[in-house]
Design a protein around this motif. Structure first.
Motif, PDB file in Angstrom:
ATOM      1  N   ARG A 134       0.786  -1.210  -0.061  1.00  0.00           N
ATOM      2  CA  ARG A 134      -0.007   0.231  -0.198  1.00  0.00           C
ATOM      3  C   ARG A 134       0.825   1.299  -0.023  1.00  0.00           C
ATOM      4  O   ARG A 134       0.546   2.475  -0.489  1.00  0.00           O
ATOM      5  CB  ARG A 134      -1.019  -0.045   1.375  1.00  0.00           C
ATOM      6  CG  ARG A 134      -2.278   0.220   0.943  1.00  0.00           C
ATOM      7  CD  ARG A 134      -3.121   0.232   2.090  1.00  0.00           C
ATOM      8  NE  ARG A 134      -3.934   1.579   1.896  1.00  0.00           N
ATOM      9  CZ  ARG A 134      -4.923   1.656   0.943  1.00  0.00           C
ATOM     10  NH1 ARG A 134      -5.151   1.026   0.156  1.00  0.00           N
ATOM     11  NH2 ARG A 134      -5.577   2.758   0.982  1.00  0.00           N
ATOM     12  N   ARG A 135       2.148   1.166   0.451  1.00  0.00           N
ATOM     13  CA  ARG A 135       3.049   2.346   0.749  1.00  0.00           C
ATOM     14  C   ARG A 135       3.459   2.684  -0.735  1.00  0.00           C
ATOM     15  O   ARG A 135       3.286   4.083  -1.163  1.00  0.00           O
ATOM     16  CB  ARG A 135       4.009   2.023   1.764  1.00  0.00           C
ATOM     17  CG  ARG A 135       4.365   3.391   2.323  1.00  0.00           C
ATOM     18  CD  ARG A 135       5.338   2.905   3.767  1.00  0.00           C
ATOM     19  NE  ARG A 135       6.244   1.958   3.198  1.00  0.00           N
ATOM     20  CZ  ARG A 135       7.594   1.892   2.785  1.00  0.00           C
ATOM     21  NH1 ARG A 135       7.981   3.248   2.708  1.00  0.00           N
ATOM     22  NH2 ARG A 135       8.312   1.005   2.117  1.00  0.00           N
ATOM     23  N   VAL A 136       3.750   1.755  -1.516  1.00  0.00           N
ATOM     24  CA  VAL A 136       4.321   2.045  -2.887  1.00  0.00           C
ATOM     25  C   VAL A 136       3.129   2.649  -3.612  1.00  0.00           C
ATOM     26  O   VAL A 136       3.200   3.521  -4.440  1.00  0.00           O
ATOM     27  CB  VAL A 136       4.981   0.696  -3.278  1.00  0.00           C
ATOM     28  CG1 VAL A 136       5.435   1.105  -4.766  1.00  0.00           C
ATOM     29  CG2 VAL A 136       6.343   0.313  -2.342  1.00  0.00           C
ATOM     30  N   ALA A 137       1.828   1.765  -3.474  1.00  0.00           N
ATOM     31  CA  ALA A 137       0.831   2.348  -4.359  1.00  0.00           C
ATOM     32  C   ALA A 137       0.304   3.672  -4.014  1.00  0.00           C
ATOM     33  O   ALA A 137       0.110   4.608  -4.710  1.00  0.00           O
ATOM     34  CB  ALA A 137      -0.411   1.429  -3.968  1.00  0.00           C
ATOM     35  N   ASN A 138       0.398   3.951  -2.717  1.00  0.00           N
ATOM     36  CA  ASN A 138       0.038   5.605  -2.297  1.00  0.00           C
ATOM     37  C   ASN A 138       1.048   6.408  -2.920  1.00  0.00           C
ATOM     38  O   ASN A 138       0.561   7.251  -3.580  1.00  0.00           O
ATOM     39  CB  ASN A 138       0.047   5.746  -0.718  1.00  0.00           C
ATOM     40  CG  ASN A 138      -1.037   5.288  -0.084  1.00  0.00           C
ATOM     41  OD1 ASN A 138      -2.207   4.754  -1.041  1.00  0.00           O
ATOM     42  ND2 ASN A 138      -1.104   4.719   0.989  1.00  0.00           N
ATOM     43  N   ARG A 139       2.096   5.941  -2.948  1.00  0.00           N
ATOM     44  CA  ARG A 139       3.320   7.033  -3.452  1.00  0.00           C
ATOM     45  C   ARG A 139       3.291   7.154  -4.926  1.00  0.00           C
ATOM     46  O   ARG A 139       3.155   8.380  -5.500  1.00  0.00           O
ATOM     47  CB  ARG A 139       4.740   6.529  -3.003  1.00  0.00           C
ATOM     48  CG  ARG A 139       5.699   7.352  -2.834  1.00  0.00           C
ATOM     49  CD  ARG A 139       7.009   7.239  -2.533  1.00  0.00           C
ATOM     50  NE  ARG A 139       6.988   6.475  -1.190  1.00  0.00           N
ATOM     51  CZ  ARG A 139       7.770   5.510  -0.878  1.00  0.00           C
ATOM     52  NH1 ARG A 139       8.890   5.099  -1.707  1.00  0.00           N
ATOM     53  NH2 ARG A 139       7.737   4.681   0.114  1.00  0.00           N
ATOM     54  N   VAL A 140       2.889   5.909  -5.770  1.00  0.00           N
ATOM     55  CA  VAL A 140       2.769   5.983  -7.083  1.00  0.00           C
ATOM     56  C   VAL A 140       1.531   6.792  -7.565  1.00  0.00           C
ATOM     57  O   VAL A 140       1.512   7.708  -8.428  1.00  0.00           O
ATOM     58  CB  VAL A 140       2.733   4.552  -7.671  1.00  0.00           C
ATOM     59  CG1 VAL A 140       2.315   4.582  -9.174  1.00  0.00           C
ATOM     60  CG2 VAL A 140       4.028   3.821  -7.470  1.00  0.00           C
ATOM     61  N   MET A 141       0.421   6.509  -6.890  1.00  0.00           N
ATOM     62  CA  MET A 141      -0.764   7.307  -7.145  1.00  0.00           C
ATOM     63  C   MET A 141      -0.638   8.761  -6.836  1.00  0.00           C
ATOM     64  O   MET A 141      -1.212   9.548  -7.687  1.00  0.00           O
ATOM     65  CB  MET A 141      -1.759   6.677  -6.459  1.00  0.00           C
ATOM     66  CG  MET A 141      -2.395   5.445  -7.198  1.00  0.00           C
ATOM     67  SD  MET A 141      -3.593   4.495  -6.315  1.00  0.00           S
ATOM     68  CE  MET A 141      -4.977   5.627  -6.226  1.00  0.00           C
ATOM     69  N   GLY A 142      -0.021   9.023  -5.695  1.00  0.00           N
ATOM     70  CA  GLY A 142       0.244  10.551  -5.416  1.00  0.00           C
ATOM     71  C   GLY A 142       0.779  11.258  -6.357  1.00  0.00           C
ATOM     72  O   GLY A 142       0.482  12.369  -7.105  1.00  0.00           O
ATOM     73  N   VAL A 143       2.106  10.618  -6.763  1.00  0.00           N
ATOM     74  CA  VAL A 143       2.889  11.467  -7.826  1.00  0.00           C
ATOM     75  C   VAL A 143       2.289  11.605  -9.053  1.00  0.00           C
ATOM     76  O   VAL A 143       2.195  12.375  -9.643  1.00  0.00           O
ATOM     77  CB  VAL A 143       4.277  10.389  -7.959  1.00  0.00           C
ATOM     78  CG1 VAL A 143       4.854  11.051  -9.170  1.00  0.00           C
ATOM     79  CG2 VAL A 143       5.240  10.654  -6.541  1.00  0.00           C
ATOM     80  N   VAL A 144       1.575  10.533  -9.464  1.00  0.00           N
ATOM     81  CA  VAL A 144       0.630  10.428 -10.776  1.00  0.00           C
ATOM     82  C   VAL A 144      -0.179  11.526 -10.797  1.00  0.00           C
ATOM     83  O   VAL A 144      -0.346  12.070 -11.627  1.00  0.00           O
ATOM     84  CB  VAL A 144       0.261   9.053 -10.994  1.00  0.00           C
ATOM     85  CG1 VAL A 144      -0.627   9.088 -12.158  1.00  0.00           C
ATOM     86  CG2 VAL A 144       1.365   8.061 -11.383  1.00  0.00           C
ATOM     87  N   SER A 145      -1.005  11.752  -9.695  1.00  0.00           N
ATOM     88  CA  SER A 145      -2.063  12.636  -9.609  1.00  0.00           C
ATOM     89  C   SER A 145      -1.505  14.028  -9.728  1.00  0.00           C
ATOM     90  O   SER A 145      -2.250  14.689 -10.511  1.00  0.00           O
ATOM     91  CB  SER A 145      -2.778  12.411  -8.252  1.00  0.00           C
ATOM     92  OG  SER A 145      -3.325  11.262  -8.234  1.00  0.00           O
ATOM     93  N   LEU A 146      -0.358  14.276  -8.962  1.00  0.00           N
ATOM     94  CA  LEU A 146       0.295  15.714  -9.041  1.00  0.00           C
ATOM     95  C   LEU A 146       0.723  15.870 -10.512  1.00  0.00           C
ATOM     96  O   LEU A 146       0.389  17.065 -11.126  1.00  0.00           O
ATOM     97  CB  LEU A 146       1.304  15.618  -8.166  1.00  0.00           C
ATOM     98  CG  LEU A 146       0.808  15.777  -6.517  1.00  0.00           C
ATOM     99  CD1 LEU A 146       2.253  15.750  -5.490  1.00  0.00           C
ATOM    100  CD2 LEU A 146      -0.091  16.967  -6.428  1.00  0.00           C
ATOM    101  N   VAL A 147       1.365  14.877 -11.202  1.00  0.00           N
ATOM    102  CA  VAL A 147       2.089  15.195 -12.429  1.00  0.00           C
ATOM    103  C   VAL A 147       0.683  15.204 -13.539  1.00  0.00           C
ATOM    104  O   VAL A 147       0.908  16.342 -14.235  1.00  0.00           O
ATOM    105  CB  VAL A 147       2.847  13.819 -12.749  1.00  0.00           C
ATOM    106  CG1 VAL A 147       3.097  14.007 -14.288  1.00  0.00           C
ATOM    107  CG2 VAL A 147       4.160  13.794 -12.002  1.00  0.00           C
ATOM    108  N   VAL A 148      -0.433  14.491 -13.331  1.00  0.00           N
ATOM    109  CA  VAL A 148      -1.277  14.778 -14.142  1.00  0.00           C
ATOM    110  C   VAL A 148      -2.072  16.012 -14.152  1.00  0.00           C
ATOM    111  O   VAL A 148      -2.234  16.800 -15.120  1.00  0.00           O
ATOM    112  CB  VAL A 148      -2.370  13.497 -14.021  1.00  0.00           C
ATOM    113  CG1 VAL A 148      -3.661  14.027 -14.708  1.00  0.00           C
ATOM    114  CG2 VAL A 148      -2.030  12.181 -14.383  1.00  0.00           C
ATOM    115  N   LEU A 149      -2.157  16.634 -12.760  1.00  0.00           N
ATOM    116  CA  LEU A 149      -2.609  17.818 -12.721  1.00  0.00           C
ATOM    117  C   LEU A 149      -2.035  18.821 -13.310  1.00  0.00           C
ATOM    118  O   LEU A 149      -2.510  19.827 -13.788  1.00  0.00           O
ATOM    119  CB  LEU A 149      -2.933  18.098 -11.270  1.00  0.00           C
ATOM    120  CG  LEU A 149      -4.489  17.269 -10.740  1.00  0.00           C
ATOM    121  CD1 LEU A 149      -4.438  17.578  -9.168  1.00  0.00           C
ATOM    122  CD2 LEU A 149      -5.450  18.215 -11.237  1.00  0.00           C
ATOM    123  N   ALA A 150      -0.690  18.874 -12.754  1.00  0.00           N
ATOM    124  CA  ALA A 150       0.381  19.610 -13.389  1.00  0.00           C
ATOM    125  C   ALA A 150       0.439  19.893 -14.897  1.00  0.00           C
ATOM    126  O   ALA A 150       0.233  20.914 -15.516  1.00  0.00           O
ATOM    127  CB  ALA A 150       1.669  19.417 -12.805  1.00  0.00           C
TER     128      ALA A 150
END
Ligand SMILES: Nc1ncnc2c1ncn2[C@@H]1O[C@H](COP(=O)(O)OP(=O)(O)O)[C@@H](O)[C@H]1O
Ligand SMILES: [Mg+2]
Lengths: 492, 268
Positions: A134-150
């Motif tokens: 879950r920790r890795v999943a959270n990190r991946v999804m967090g980074v992806v969300s920010l990158v997508v929004l940016a």
């Protein structure tokens, strides 16, 4: 007392540290770099080669120019700063044209859809790739969300061509993206196990975001898999091979004959569509990633089926699998791509308008599947017979034994080979340039080099494209290593 | 029918030799069975009846067909002639019958054949959950019960590769027992083990025998045969050469081959 035979130790010896020259950096260097005359010579030669490479590339790299709008302007800046005749890197071409490398001729007011499609891919993959972590999943999804929004924000505010902007609402696009991400996060947080449903619908959703048009086309296309599953269940009384045939044949028939009609009918009853983007607009990395990801996702299951087919006791299933694998591996991918662009139309029912990118995806999939089948066959062969026997003795039927016992182990063994095939396939997507699609390496670069601004540029675009490919492929390779480590349970 | 301990699927009665023979007392009936590997006649005219609760040890030189015989009983190998009836179900090419027999017959292999990618607990619960459709919780309780029985409950969440050979073999026995079989087959369960681990596995098997499990064991542990077997069968060249109760078998072998074999394995 000299030749006494009996001896009893009264005191056990304590552990001692090894002698100094057996430890640390000195030991490592002596063993790995200067183990003998040949090793020492090679070390020195290798070091010299590295130094020479860096020394010759450095002046060029050091004289990098990022801000210029044409090649001649760039050369003037170099001449002014580093002297006449000095060669320098004009990265300004990337800054000027990266949009085209990323999106080809995709409409600029719809960039957000392509960005979202790629971002959602990671959401779809997390339940599969990082299921237990879950920790890795959270990190991946967090980074992806920010990158997508940016990226969406940048694309919406900076990249939209005024010609495309007529009926476009920046805020609607950003809001849609935010909303989608928010919903997925909610699912991820409150019902993580349900995210797998998003994975299931992602192929249709991704397709819809990229190509647009009626929502019903991807829906009926996805329904093909459900139909395949139902056919698989319905064929149960006739045994494993019959199930396999039903599972493969029925959906194909549905896609060729049923899906188009069903989509039309549904669209007439409940029309719902977004702006369509033609395949001729695709190019650059959007094209490469679309083909690569679709090919990877489809070729793995197909490769597994082929590998099992090749191992089957049923003569026909085995013969078909062997013929298919050997034929596909025996011809160059280019041949298949030409077939896709020219010949495939003859085999399809008249009047079918079969998209060129989908045709290419099918060919790339078949090509990779044949290789993957062979890689997996190696994994299957590496399993001891006792694993099959234990599964049989416990009463597991063929499919359960395959799914629970055999394939998890065979796939684990095959990870390096499978990932190599994936990487090779992703790089091979550049070959689609030969059927008129704009791959990033040659298709887009040729366009850039043909423009008056950048006529004569040579290294920089290729280095840029190579770097992007490297990032993707190196990530895949690292992920494979992570997976291998995670799955290592044999403690040998 | 004998009374069954429903919860653990183990027949409690041990000695039933005095009871009258009836259909339901026969666990395995093999008659006129022949098998070939290609043209090699590996099993020849095998006739064997195993009663419920009986413990049979099969011995014989290497290559005599012992493994093949017991592997025919759960259809890991297919026989070509004759009849094998297990628990009232005849083994034919009918998949339903094969599945039925396999779910009633447990098997323990020489090399354990645990699933290395699953934890011990998962190894034990996999078949009950997927074949017997037992709910996960219940399967795990049963698994713990049998792990305690083979005396390694603390290893439940390790992987097979982290266990010693003897522990792995006891897990393998527990894995079979989780399916609540009526018959257990053992194919040289101790011959891949280091000497100091043989005893712990044999103890487990003896315990199982005392609980009345029907057992067919291929083994060279003659001490085990003397202690628990009702009958010892000696095979050579694909045939049953001699069978007798252990005492007679060891003290008074009739066949020359049996005598030779016994002198070889007991001689030192
Ligand atoms: N799958 C097979 N194919 C061909 N021959 C086999 C096969 N399995 C065993 N055999 C042969 O059959 C004979 C009996 O084997 P097996 O039942 O394993 O003997 P045992 O267990 O008594 O040592 C041996 O000669 C062996 O070589
Ligand atoms: Mg054997």
């Amino acid at each position: 007392m000299n030749n006494q035979v009996s001896y009893v130790r009264t005191q056990m010896l304590a552990q001692q540290p090894p002698p100094g020259r057996e430890m640390g950096a000195v030991k490592w260097m002596r063993e790995n770099l200067f183990a003998g005359p040949i090793n020492s010579a090679l070390t020195i030669l290798g070091a010299a080669a590295v130094v020479w490479l860096i020394a010759s590339a450095w002046p060029w790299l050091a004289a990098s120019v990022w801000n210029a709008s044409t090649l001649s302007e760039c050369r003037e800046i170099i001449a002014a700063s580093w002297g006449e005749g000095h060669h320098g890197a004009c990265w300004a071409v990337i800054k000027d044209r990266w949009q085209q490398y990323a999106f080809g001729f995709y409409p600029s007011d719809l960039y957000w859809r392509a960005i979202l499609a790629l971002g959602l891919l990671f959401f779809a993959l997390t339940p599969v790739l990082f299921a237990a972590n879950r920790r890795v999943a959270n990190r991946v999804m967090g980074v992806v969300s920010l990158v997508v929004l940016a990226f969406v924000t940048v694309a919406e505010f900076r990249l939209i061509d005024p010609a495309d902007a007529a009926a476009h609402s920046i805020w609607a696009a950003i809001l849609t993206v935010t909303l989608v991400l928010a919903v997925l996060w909610a699912v991820h947080i409150f019902a993580p196990s349900k995210l797998i449903w998003f994975t299931a619908i992602y192929p249709g959703l991704g397709f819809w975001l990229l190509w647009g048009g009626s929502v019903w086309l991807p829906v009926v296309a996805l329904a093909g898999f459900v139909i395949g599953w139902l056919a698989f269940r319905a064929a149960q009384p006739f045994g494993g091979p019959a199930q396999l045939v039903a599972m493969l044949l029925v959906p194909v028939l549905w896609w060729i004959y049923g899906a188009g009609v069903a989509a039309d009918v549904l669209n007439r009853i409940i029309p719902f569509s977004i702006e369509a983007v033609g395949s001729d607009k695709f190019g650059g990395f959007v094209l490469a990633i679309t083909i690569g990801v679709a090919g990877i996702a489809l070729s793995l299951p197909f490769g597994i089926v082929l590998a099992l087919g090749r191992q089957s006791n049923m003569f026909l299933v085995k013969a078909l699998s062997v013929c298919f694998i050997e034929f596909i591996r025996g011809v160059p991918l280019i041949t298949l791509l030409f077939t896709a662009s020219l010949l495939l139309n003859y085999f399809l029912p008249p009047g079918t308008n079969f998209d060129i990118i989908l045709r290419v995806i099918i060919m790339v999939t078949l090509f990779a599947a044949a290789y993957i089948a062979e890689v997996i066959r190696g994994g299957l062969a590496a399993l001891p017979r006792g694993q099959y026997e234990a599964a049989d003795a416990l009463g597991l039927d063929y499919w359960k034994a395959q799914r629970l016992i055999i394939l998890p182990q065979a796939l684990k063994i095959s990870i390096p080979g499978i990932v190599s095939t994936f990487i090779g396939m992703f790089k091979d997507t550049t070959l689609v340039v030969f059927v008129g699609l704009l791959d990033p390496l040659k298709g887009i670069t040729d366009i850039v080099r043909a423009s008056t601004d950048w006529k004569g540029i040579y290294w920089e675009p290729y280095i840029f494209v190579a770097a992007i490919f490297f990032i993707f492929n190196f990530s895949m390779s690292r992920y494979a290593m992570y997976l291998e480590r995670k799955l290592k349970t044999d403690h040998r | 029918m004998t009374e069954m301990n429903i919860e653990h699927g183990i027949d409690r009665k041990i000695d039933r030799s005095h009871m009258k023979v009836s259909e339901s007392d026969i666990a395995i009936q093999i008659s006129g069975m022949n098998k070939w590997y290609g043209t090699f006649h590996v099993l020849r005219d095998i006739d064997l009846t195993v009663m419920r609760g009986e413990r049979i040890v099969i011995a014989g030189p290497s290559g005599s067909g012992k493994s093949t015989l017991i592997r025919c009983i759960n259809r890991l190998e297919e026989h070509q002639a004759g009849q094998i009836v297990v628990d009232g179900t005849e083994l034919t090419s009918d998949l339903k019958n094969i599945d039925k027999v396999r779910s009633e017959v447990g098997m323990v292999f020489q090399h354990f054949n645990l699933f290395p990618h699953l934890t011990i607990m998962e190894n034990l619960t996999l078949a009950p959950i997927w074949v017997r459709k037992v709910p996960k919780r219940e399967a795990e309780e049963t698994a713990m019960y049998f792990l305690e029985k083979v005396k390694i409950p603390e290893q439940a969440h390790k992987y097979p590769g982290q266990l010693s050979g003897g522990q792995q073999q006891r897990v393998a026995i527990a894995r079979s027992l989780c399916m609540k079989p009526r018959i257990m087959l053992f194919d040289e369960p101790t011959s891949a083990l280091d000497p100091e681990m043989i005893k712990e596995v044999l103890d487990t098997m003896i315990q199982l025998a005392e609980e009345g499990m029907t057992m067919l064991c291929v083994t060279h542990e003659m001490g085990f045969a003397q202690a628990v077997a009702n009958r010892v069968i000696f095979m050579d060249q694909g045939q049953i050469v001699e069978q007798n109760e252990p005492k007679e078998f060891f003290n008074n072998p009739k066949n020359e081959r049996t005598k030779l074999f016994l002198s070889q394995i007991l001689g030192h």
